[in-house]
Design a protein around this motif. Structure first.
Motif, PDB file in Angstrom:
ATOM      1  N   THR A  27      30.148  35.066 -13.844  1.00 47.59           N
ATOM      2  CA  THR A  27      29.196  34.035 -13.456  1.00 47.59           C
ATOM      3  C   THR A  27      29.769  33.337 -12.227  1.00 47.59           C
ATOM      4  OG1 THR A  27      27.897  32.147 -14.265  1.00 47.59           O
ATOM      5  CG2 THR A  27      30.179  32.292 -15.015  1.00 47.59           C
ATOM      6  N   CYS A  28      29.079  32.343 -11.727  1.00 46.43           N
ATOM      7  CA  CYS A  28      29.641  31.534 -10.652  1.00 46.43           C
ATOM      8  C   CYS A  28      29.257  30.079 -10.895  1.00 46.43           C
ATOM      9  CB  CYS A  28      29.195  32.006  -9.269  1.00 46.43           C
ATOM     10  SG  CYS A  28      27.467  31.810  -8.951  1.00 46.43           S
ATOM     11  N   ALA A  29      30.093  29.203 -10.388  1.00 46.48           N
ATOM     12  CA  ALA A  29      29.857  27.774 -10.563  1.00 46.48           C
ATOM     13  C   ALA A  29      28.703  27.330  -9.673  1.00 46.48           C
ATOM     14  CB  ALA A  29      31.119  26.989 -10.212  1.00 46.48           C
ATOM     15  N   HIS A  30      27.829  26.496 -10.206  1.00 42.34           N
ATOM     16  CA  HIS A  30      26.762  25.882  -9.411  1.00 42.34           C
ATOM     17  C   HIS A  30      26.211  24.700 -10.184  1.00 42.34           C
ATOM     18  CE1 HIS A  30      23.442  27.712 -11.795  1.00 42.34           C
ATOM     19  NE2 HIS A  30      24.334  28.660 -11.966  1.00 42.34           N
ATOM     20  N   HIS A  31      25.833  23.680  -9.466  1.00 43.16           N
ATOM     21  CA  HIS A  31      25.265  22.451 -10.041  1.00 43.16           C
ATOM     22  C   HIS A  31      26.134  21.883 -11.165  1.00 43.16           C
ATOM     23  CE1 HIS A  31      21.731  23.083  -7.654  1.00 43.16           C
ATOM     24  NE2 HIS A  31      21.569  24.289  -8.172  1.00 43.16           N
ATOM     25  N   TYR A  32      27.456  21.811 -10.924  1.00 42.51           N
ATOM     26  CA  TYR A  32      28.421  21.243 -11.872  1.00 42.51           C
ATOM     27  C   TYR A  32      28.407  21.960 -13.216  1.00 42.51           C
ATOM     28  CZ  TYR A  32      28.136  17.695  -8.318  1.00 42.51           C
ATOM     29  OH  TYR A  32      28.118  17.056  -7.113  1.00 42.51           O
ATOM     30  N   GLY A  33      28.237  23.266 -13.172  1.00 46.96           N
ATOM     31  CA  GLY A  33      28.240  24.064 -14.387  1.00 46.96           C
ATOM     32  C   GLY A  33      28.184  25.537 -14.060  1.00 46.96           C
ATOM     33  N   ALA A  34      27.789  26.330 -15.052  1.00 46.27           N
ATOM     34  CA  ALA A  34      27.672  27.782 -14.883  1.00 46.27           C
ATOM     35  C   ALA A  34      26.559  28.284 -15.788  1.00 46.27           C
ATOM     36  CB  ALA A  34      28.990  28.459 -15.241  1.00 46.27           C
ATOM     37  N   ASP A  49      36.974  17.318 -10.851  1.00 46.88           N
ATOM     38  CA  ASP A  49      37.802  18.415 -11.358  1.00 46.88           C
ATOM     39  C   ASP A  49      37.071  19.752 -11.445  1.00 46.88           C
ATOM     40  OD1 ASP A  49      39.947  16.665 -11.706  1.00 46.88           O
ATOM     41  OD2 ASP A  49      39.212  16.059 -13.677  1.00 46.88           O
ATOM     42  N   CYS A  50      35.778  19.774 -11.207  1.00 49.98           N
ATOM     43  CA  CYS A  50      34.981  21.005 -11.334  1.00 49.98           C
ATOM     44  C   CYS A  50      35.231  21.947 -10.165  1.00 49.98           C
ATOM     45  CB  CYS A  50      33.488  20.680 -11.356  1.00 49.98           C
ATOM     46  SG  CYS A  50      32.967  19.781 -12.806  1.00 49.98           S
ATOM     47  N   PRO A  51      35.084  23.251 -10.400  1.00 50.93           N
ATOM     48  CA  PRO A  51      35.162  24.190  -9.282  1.00 50.93           C
ATOM     49  C   PRO A  51      33.987  23.974  -8.327  1.00 50.93           C
ATOM     50  CG  PRO A  51      35.208  25.353 -11.392  1.00 50.93           C
ATOM     51  CD  PRO A  51      34.913  23.926 -11.674  1.00 50.93           C
ATOM     52  N   ALA A  52      34.181  24.309  -7.075  1.00 50.97           N
ATOM     53  CA  ALA A  52      33.114  24.165  -6.079  1.00 50.97           C
ATOM     54  C   ALA A  52      31.989  25.151  -6.370  1.00 50.97           C
ATOM     55  CB  ALA A  52      33.691  24.422  -4.692  1.00 50.97           C
ATOM     56  N   ASP A  53      30.789  24.823  -5.889  1.00 51.33           N
ATOM     57  CA  ASP A  53      29.648  25.723  -6.040  1.00 51.33           C
ATOM     58  C   ASP A  53      29.985  27.086  -5.447  1.00 51.33           C
ATOM     59  OD1 ASP A  53      28.199  23.783  -7.280  1.00 51.33           O
ATOM     60  OD2 ASP A  53      26.721  23.520  -5.694  1.00 51.33           O
ATOM     61  N   GLU A  54      29.463  28.117  -6.046  1.00 52.32           N
ATOM     62  CA  GLU A  54      29.630  29.516  -5.639  1.00 52.32           C
ATOM     63  C   GLU A  54      31.041  30.060  -5.905  1.00 52.32           C
ATOM     64  OE1 GLU A  54      26.906  31.205  -4.975  1.00 52.32           O
ATOM     65  OE2 GLU A  54      25.826  29.315  -5.087  1.00 52.32           O
ATOM     66  N   THR A  55      31.868  29.339  -6.670  1.00 48.77           N
ATOM     67  CA  THR A  55      33.176  29.857  -7.067  1.00 48.77           C
ATOM     68  C   THR A  55      32.970  30.914  -8.143  1.00 48.77           C
ATOM     69  OG1 THR A  55      34.256  27.740  -6.615  1.00 48.77           O
ATOM     70  CG2 THR A  55      35.430  29.268  -8.057  1.00 48.77           C
ATOM     71  N   GLY A  67      35.191  28.684 -19.524  1.00 51.93           N
ATOM     72  CA  GLY A  67      35.156  29.406 -18.266  1.00 51.93           C
ATOM     73  C   GLY A  67      36.458  29.203 -17.523  1.00 51.93           C
ATOM     74  N   ALA A  68      36.744  30.125 -16.621  1.00 51.80           N
ATOM     75  CA  ALA A  68      37.915  30.033 -15.751  1.00 51.80           C
ATOM     76  C   ALA A  68      37.526  30.648 -14.423  1.00 51.80           C
ATOM     77  CB  ALA A  68      39.099  30.782 -16.346  1.00 51.80           C
ATOM     78  N   THR A  69      38.165  30.178 -13.363  1.00 54.33           N
ATOM     79  CA  THR A  69      37.880  30.782 -12.064  1.00 54.33           C
ATOM     80  C   THR A  69      38.354  32.234 -12.091  1.00 54.33           C
ATOM     81  OG1 THR A  69      39.996  30.108 -11.131  1.00 54.33           O
ATOM     82  CG2 THR A  69      38.129  28.588 -10.841  1.00 54.33           C
ATOM     83  N   LYS A  70      37.686  33.057 -11.344  1.00 57.08           N
ATOM     84  CA  LYS A  70      38.016  34.481 -11.298  1.00 57.08           C
ATOM     85  C   LYS A  70      39.450  34.680 -10.821  1.00 57.08           C
ATOM     86  CE  LYS A  70      35.732  38.560 -11.182  1.00 57.08           C
ATOM     87  NZ  LYS A  70      35.040  39.141 -12.289  1.00 57.08           N
ATOM     88  N   ALA A  71      39.886  33.880  -9.850  1.00 59.68           N
ATOM     89  CA  ALA A  71      41.248  33.992  -9.330  1.00 59.68           C
ATOM     90  C   ALA A  71      42.270  33.660 -10.418  1.00 59.68           C
ATOM     91  CB  ALA A  71      41.439  33.077  -8.132  1.00 59.68           C
ATOM     92  N   GLY A  72      42.054  32.582 -11.151  1.00 60.97           N
ATOM     93  CA  GLY A  72      42.969  32.201 -12.218  1.00 60.97           C
ATOM     94  C   GLY A  72      42.919  33.166 -13.388  1.00 60.97           C
TER      95      GLY A  72
END
Length: 90
Positions: A27-34, A49-55, A67-72
């Motif tokens: 998924t990707c982050a958008h609008h302070y969620g996923a 503390d939220c990931p940026a949109d399109e992360t 959820g976790a960022t793809k990089a992490g």
């Protein structure tokens, strides 16, 4: 790996839970969620503390939706164990 807890926006049906159970979903982050399987979840963390949109992210169902960022996520052991865990005390 930093994980983000996602809040359930509404009642979730058992069929939806079965669809996401036991697997990681991209998924990707958008609008302070996923969005996970057509349902948008907001991050429990504060906006700062939220990931940026399109992360790019990975999301999965544990006790909560996480959820976790793809990089992490790529640099850590699997977040879901697919092996059955014995009950405590057995």
């Amino acid at each position: 790996m930093k994980t983000f807890s996602l809040l359930f926006p509404q009642m979730i049906g058992p069929l939806w839970l079965r669809e996401v159970q036991g697997a990681h979903r991209e998924t990707c982050a958008h609008h302070y969620g996923a969005t996970l399987n057509r349902i948008h979840f907001h991050f429990r963390a504060g906006v700062v503390d939220c990931p940026a949109d399109e992360t790019a992210m990975e999301a999965w169902l544990g006790r909560n939706v996480l959820g976790a960022t793809k990089a992490g996520f790529g640099n850590s052991p699997r977040a879901i164990s697919f092996e059955p865990q014995p009950a405590a005390g057995i």
